[in-house]
Design a protein around this motif. Structure first.
Motif: not given
Length: 155
Positions: A68-71, A64-65, A56-59
């Motif tokens: 990794m740390g932010d995710l 759509r990027k 969801m967060h990537l979408s």
């Protein structure tokens, strides 16, 4: 202001019955809601709530990027936990990891078309679960005021 009034301002006041009920219920819901939504997601979609949230967060991210740390922050995971999750999602073809153009040491997670399709398939289950276990219990409340209050607490 009198010294008694100043002392009263500094001394914690006991919680009212309603305040106590809210505090105790909130403590329980913080743990219970993610568990029941996760159970629904696993049973109906074979996708964990954490996997769903990462997709969801990537979408919602530009291109759509996300780094990794932010995710990891968005999904509320440790860096190592996010790496393990990304390994699983990448093996399933739902994301791919690419080197950051801004920082050659960093990595970005990118949602694939298969990942977007998987998110779209899982979305109705997540929505129904969140409504059933949470939002349906808030009928009649001012959700705008509640959302503002919860944002204030979170920050």
């Amino acid at each position: 202001m009198s010294s008694d009034a100043r002392r009263r301002d500094r001394v914690p006041q006991p919680l009212t019955q309603d305040e106590e009920a809210v505090v105790r219920s909130l403590g329980r819901i913080i743990y219970a809601l993610p568990r029941v939504v996760d159970a629904d997601m696993m049973r109906e979609q074979r996708l964990s709530l954490t996997e769903y949230l990462a997709l969801m967060h990537l979408s919602e991210a530009p291109d759509r990027k996300l780094r990794m740390g932010d995710l990891a922050v968005a999904v509320e995971m440790s860096g190592s936990g996010m790496s393990r999750l990304a390994d699983r999602l990448e093996k399933e073809g739902l994301i791919r990891r690419v080197r950051s153009r801004q920082d050659a040491r960093g990595w970005n997670a990118v949602l694939t078309e298969a990942g977007f399709d998987r998110l779209a398939k899982a979305w109705p289950t997540n929505l129904a679960s969140v409504r059933r276990h949470f939002l349906d219990h808030l009928t009649g409340l001012d959700l705008g005021t509640l959302a503002a209050a919860l944002r204030g607490i979170a920050t």
